[in-house]
Design a protein around this motif. Structure first.
Motif, PDB file in Angstrom:
ATOM      1  N   VAL A  80       0.837  -1.208   0.000  1.00 42.77           N
ATOM      2  CA  VAL A  80       0.000   0.000   0.000  1.00 42.77           C
ATOM      3  C   VAL A  80       0.867   1.250   0.000  1.00 42.77           C
ATOM      4  CG1 VAL A  80      -1.681   1.359   1.315  1.00 42.77           C
ATOM      5  CG2 VAL A  80      -2.001  -1.099   1.048  1.00 42.77           C
ATOM      6  N   PRO A 120      -7.361  -1.451   4.747  1.00 43.44           N
ATOM      7  CA  PRO A 120      -7.805  -0.739   3.552  1.00 43.44           C
ATOM      8  C   PRO A 120      -7.639  -1.561   2.275  1.00 43.44           C
ATOM      9  CG  PRO A 120      -6.587   0.744   4.971  1.00 43.44           C
ATOM     10  CD  PRO A 120      -6.428  -0.632   5.556  1.00 43.44           C
ATOM     11  N   TYR A 121      -6.513  -2.255   2.151  1.00 44.73           N
ATOM     12  CA  TYR A 121      -6.272  -3.107   0.982  1.00 44.73           C
ATOM     13  C   TYR A 121      -7.312  -4.219   0.924  1.00 44.73           C
ATOM     14  CZ  TYR A 121      -3.369  -5.763  -2.392  1.00 44.73           C
ATOM     15  OH  TYR A 121      -2.888  -6.425  -3.505  1.00 44.73           O
ATOM     16  N   GLU A 124     -10.802  -2.800  -0.036  1.00 47.11           N
ATOM     17  CA  GLU A 124     -10.816  -2.366  -1.433  1.00 47.11           C
ATOM     18  C   GLU A 124     -10.867  -3.559  -2.378  1.00 47.11           C
ATOM     19  OE1 GLU A 124      -7.853  -0.275  -4.715  1.00 47.11           O
ATOM     20  OE2 GLU A 124      -7.472   0.044  -2.572  1.00 47.11           O
ATOM     21  N   HIS A 125     -10.052  -4.570  -2.114  1.00 47.62           N
ATOM     22  CA  HIS A 125     -10.012  -5.712  -3.027  1.00 47.62           C
ATOM     23  C   HIS A 125     -11.208  -6.636  -2.844  1.00 47.62           C
ATOM     24  CE1 HIS A 125      -6.020  -4.095  -3.601  1.00 47.62           C
ATOM     25  NE2 HIS A 125      -5.942  -4.818  -4.695  1.00 47.62           N
ATOM     26  N   GLU A 126     -11.807  -6.610  -1.677  1.00 50.93           N
ATOM     27  CA  GLU A 126     -13.079  -7.325  -1.514  1.00 50.93           C
ATOM     28  C   GLU A 126     -14.126  -6.737  -2.454  1.00 50.93           C
ATOM     29  OE1 GLU A 126     -15.734  -8.794   2.250  1.00 50.93           O
ATOM     30  OE2 GLU A 126     -15.237  -6.658   2.126  1.00 50.93           O
ATOM     31  N   GLN A 127     -14.134  -5.410  -2.564  1.00 51.58           N
ATOM     32  CA  GLN A 127     -15.079  -4.761  -3.478  1.00 51.58           C
ATOM     33  C   GLN A 127     -14.797  -5.119  -4.935  1.00 51.58           C
ATOM     34  OE1 GLN A 127     -17.828  -2.855  -2.728  1.00 51.58           O
ATOM     35  NE2 GLN A 127     -17.405  -3.577  -0.643  1.00 51.58           N
ATOM     36  N   ARG A 128     -13.556  -5.446  -5.242  1.00 49.67           N
ATOM     37  CA  ARG A 128     -13.197  -5.853  -6.602  1.00 49.67           C
ATOM     38  C   ARG A 128     -13.535  -7.314  -6.869  1.00 49.67           C
ATOM     39  NH1 ARG A 128      -7.051  -3.576  -7.606  1.00 49.67           N
ATOM     40  NH2 ARG A 128      -7.388  -1.413  -6.956  1.00 49.67           N
ATOM     41  N   PRO A 215     -14.703  -0.411   7.453  1.00 52.23           N
ATOM     42  CA  PRO A 215     -13.972   0.683   6.789  1.00 52.23           C
ATOM     43  C   PRO A 215     -14.075   2.008   7.527  1.00 52.23           C
ATOM     44  CG  PRO A 215     -15.113  -0.655   5.163  1.00 52.23           C
ATOM     45  CD  PRO A 215     -15.566  -1.143   6.508  1.00 52.23           C
TER      46      PRO A 215
END
Length: 220
Positions: A80, A120-121, A124-128, A215
């Motif tokens: 990150v 945060p990583y 974010e990647h869960e959302q991807r 988050p």
């Protein structure tokens, strides 16, 4: 193995610190059995399991066990913030993903902070649509850790060997304490909940589980 919750302190002068504070949360026999020696993980010049949050219970991948934590090399950079992890204090972590990997290297993704980088990583990647197979964090119940004071601010040491990591789903995190990591205020993990509570009693904050972290908590 039962651990005592009393903490013993010894004060030592350091070249680049105002003072050091050594913590022990077990008897000497218990410490030799359950803990990793502090000297193995104090870094020269340093200031100092699967979580499967997406619902992959037990960390199984194609019927097999989750990947084990790996050592973080001296030159490894956080995925990150880009800082060299070994050069900074505080908890770090690693995430193994199924069918995906970080941009610059193979799994796991590596982080020098739980609050500022790992979570945060992850979110974010869960959302991807990435699926985490295993999430590991530094476990201060496995380390005879040290608190150092630099310019009036307290920092907890780092550790990078695989034996110092635990499944993030199996720890409690002390949030809101006065102890910092690589990126400032951090979430400090303990697999022994009593040790986490004792840490919060001494340094402030409260204990939460991984499921409690959202988050919205990352910016505070």
């Amino acid at each position: 193995m039962t651990h005592t919750t009393a903490m013993n302190h010894s004060h030592t002068q350091r070249h680049d610190h105002d003072q050091g504070r050594k913590h022990s949360t077990a008897s000497e026999d218990d410490a030799r059995h359950d803990r990793i020696g502090r000297r193995e993980f104090l870094l020269a010049g340093g200031a100092a399991g699967t979580a499967l949050l997406a619902g992959c219970s037990g960390g199984q991948s194609n019927g097999g066990p989750p990947p084990d934590p790996v050592p973080i090399s001296e030159n490894a950079e956080c995925d990150v913030c880009g800082m060299v992890i070994s050069e900074h204090p505080g908890p770090n972590g690693q995430i193994f993903y199924r069918e995906n990997s970080p941009e610059r290297h193979d799994n796991p993704a590596r982080f020098d902070s739980t609050k500022a980088c790992l979570f945060p990583y992850y979110f974010e990647h869960e959302q991807r649509g990435w699926t985490a197979e295993a999430v590991y964090v530094t476990d201060y119940s496995r380390i005879d850790y040290e608190i150092s004071v630099v310019e009036g601010q307290q920092y907890i040491q780092t550790a990078m060997a695989p034996e110092t990591f635990s499944n993030a789903a199996d720890v409690v995190f002390v949030v809101g304490s006065d102890v910092h990591g690589a990126m400032g205020a951090d979430f400090i993990p303990f697999s022994d909940a009593d040790e986490g509570t004792a840490f919060a009693d001494e340094f402030g904050g409260r204990t939460v589980t991984m499921d409690d972290i959202t988050p919205k908590m990352l910016g505070r």
